[in-house]
Design an enzyme around this catalytic site. Structure first.
Site, PDB file in Angstrom:
ATOM      1  N   PHE A 177      -8.423   4.746   3.020  1.00 19.16           N
ATOM      2  CA  PHE A 177      -7.983   4.004   4.204  1.00 19.16           C
ATOM      3  C   PHE A 177      -9.114   3.172   4.810  1.00 19.16           C
ATOM      4  CE2 PHE A 177      -4.754   7.340   3.881  1.00 19.16           C
ATOM      5  CZ  PHE A 177      -3.606   6.565   3.978  1.00 19.16           C
TER       6      PHE A 177
ATOM      7  N   THR B  83       0.835  -1.209   0.000  1.00 17.50           N
ATOM      8  CA  THR B  83       0.000   0.000   0.000  1.00 17.50           C
ATOM      9  C   THR B  83       0.869   1.259   0.000  1.00 17.50           C
ATOM     10  OG1 THR B  83      -0.061  -0.368   2.365  1.00 17.50           O
ATOM     11  CG2 THR B  83      -2.040  -0.948   1.132  1.00 17.50           C
TER      12      THR B  83
ATOM     13  N   CYS C 158      -7.900   1.669   8.314  1.00 22.83           N
ATOM     14  CA  CYS C 158      -6.473   1.401   8.434  1.00 22.83           C
ATOM     15  C   CYS C 158      -5.889   1.944   9.737  1.00 22.83           C
ATOM     16  CB  CYS C 158      -5.766   2.057   7.252  1.00 22.83           C
ATOM     17  SG  CYS C 158      -4.003   1.762   7.273  1.00 22.83           S
TER      18      CYS C 158
END
Ligand code: HEM
Length: 455
Positions: A393, A266, A400
């Site tokens: 996210f 990511t 996240c």
């Protein structure tokens, strides 16, 4: 009155399953979204019925955690083969998810980033040195090395020093292979997976390498009695403030593997896409150069405080994550039968996928949606954004946990690279996207020259 959800025509039994290409899956879904401007469509993927959602108001509904939850379906169900009940692949009903979430949340707060900054700086400096020695670089490969070295050093005190050798550390190779096999399994029927004995043996061997390496790190740390101020130290010592329980060694191993898996592709994808978009938008690149020259003149060593004061670089990252979000979609499911937009009736446990690209370029939420316009992120314009039109996210409690970690690391790396190097792309790279668990540019090479004033 209830309405039918648009459903592209499919074949008997397999439905739309065979239409989804192995390569370019994210593009296929984005094209379907463009053909279905109502903000949602439904596919029958060989018996699995999934509703794809990208209208910001509909996304707001499915992000309501009292109505929808994160299910662990493929590909996450396969990643669970090696990340187990780590945060990313734990089921919401598993008690250990809440325990680990509460124990780890403070370690990922913005304030904690200061503690990891020296390690982030060490690895970013390794990257700058590596680029000084080369004229041309493979961007995705180097960004992956940066992200892996950063999380292993800052999180667990392990210095992989990936820039020193062409081959990745055996642990990292095993992880890459296991992730590839998890994605292959997502694309093939279980009966086919069952027949591929050799692939299965290699998968098990890779998982064993990963687990044994991490178990050894935990054993050594416990035996040393060292009280380190990193993620591993915290997990070994802390107890959950609610249940009073500590994490088991097996769960700690799963969390370590989870941070490596969730944290490397990511962050590296974000940095690679950012460099690609900067080359396509020289006026923004010029703003970035001006900012790093002003904030980090000469050979000034960046401090955490300086990195936090940057303005252009963070907006470049925000806009990159909008246009090229490395996680192309997130999965959700309905807790009970419910109705979307007051008219689409859906049953309990209906699978939903939020599609990032169509959401992040919805024309009603984003004026001139395809333009790389970092001024969208100026505070006065940010205040006007639709609250659910930007989800790089993820969402809610299952969003996240590593967001601040990734953004701090990415700000620092981008600032240090642009301070030192003039970047160019003489071959005129055309974006090619490789999709695994995430998306990233494939075959993206850059020419780098030490900037004249730094020679
Ligand atoms: C979850 C994106 C970096 C650790 C997620 C999710 C997204 C995401 C979309 C939700 C997934 C879902 O709903 O299934 C990103 C992006 C990153 C990034 C775009 C970089 C720019 C990191 C880093 C770490 C990390 C650096 C660790 C150091 C995690 C974990 C979860 C997660 C543990 C699961 C959280 C939970 O369910 O409790 N991330 N991530 N991520 N991420 Fe990240």
């Amino acid at each position: 009155m209830s309405a039918a959800i648009p459903t592209p025509r499919g074949l008997p039994i397999v439905g739309n399953g065979l239409q989804v290409p192995v390569e370019g899956t994210h593009r296929f879904f984005a094209d379907l979204a463009a053909q279905n401007p109502g903000g949602l469509f439904k596919l029958n993927l060989a018996g699995r019925h999934v509703i794809f959602v990208y209208d910001p108001d509909l996304v707001a509904e499915v992000c309501d955690e009292s109505r929808f939850y994160k299910p662990i379906d493929p590909p996450l169900a396969h990643v669970r083969d090696f990340a187990g009940d780590g945060l990313f692949t734990a089921r919401g009903e598993e008690e250990v998810w809440g325990q680990a979430h509460r124990i780890l949340l403070p370690a990922f707060s913005q304030r904690s980033m200061k503690a990891y900054f020296p390690q982030m700086l060490e690895v970013a400096t390794d990257l700058v040195r590596a680029w000084e020695a080369r004229g041309e670089v493979d961007v995705s490969d180097d960004m992956t090395r940066l992200a892996l070295d950063t999380i292993t050093l800052a999180g667990f005190g392990q210095a992989f020093k990936s820039f020193d050798k062409p081959e990745l550390h055996p642990f990292l190779q095993a992880m890459g292979n296991a992730l590839t096999e998890a994605m292959n399994r997502t694309r093939q029927l279980p009966v086919v997976t069952g027949l591929k004995r050799r692939a299965d043996a290699a998968y098990r061997a890779d998982i064993a390498v990963m687990q044994e390496t991490v178990d050894e790190v935990i054993r050594v740390r416990r035996a040393s009695g060292e009280k380190a101020n990193d993620l591993l130290g915290l997990m070994l010592d802390a107890t959950d403030p609610v249940t009073g329980e500590a994490l088991s060694d097996e769960n700690i191993r799963n969390q370590v593997l989870t941070f490596l898996i969730a944290g490397h592709e990511t962050t590296s994808g974000t940095l690679s896409f950012a460099l690609h978009l900067l080359l396509r938008n020289p006026h923004v690149l010029a703003q970035a150069y001006a900012e790093v020259d002003r904030m980090l003149p000469g050979d000034t060593v960046p401090t955490y405080e300086t990195i936090m004061k940057l303005d252009v670089i963070p907006r470049i990252l925000d806009e990159t994550l909008r246009l090229l979000s490395p996680i192309p979609g997130i999965g959700l499911a309905s807790r009970k039968a419910t109705t979307l937009a007051g008219k689409y009736e859906i049953p309990a446990h209906q699978k939903i996928a939020v599609l990032m690209k169509p959401l992040h370029t919805d024309p009603a939420a984003w004026p001139d949606p395809e333009a790389f316009d970092i001024d969208r992120w100026l505070p006065e314009r940010k205040a006007t954004h639709h609250p659910h039109a930007y989800k790089p996210f993820g969402n809610g409690e299952r969003a996240c946990i590593g967001r601040q970690f990734a953004l701090t690391e990415a700000r620092l790396a981008l600032a240090m690279l642009l301070r030192r190097f003039a970047i160019s792309d003489p071959a005129g790279y055309q974006l090619q996207i490789k999709q695994t668990l995430t998306i990233k540019p494939e075959g993206f090479r850059l020419r780098v020259r030490v900037r004249q004033d730094h020679e």
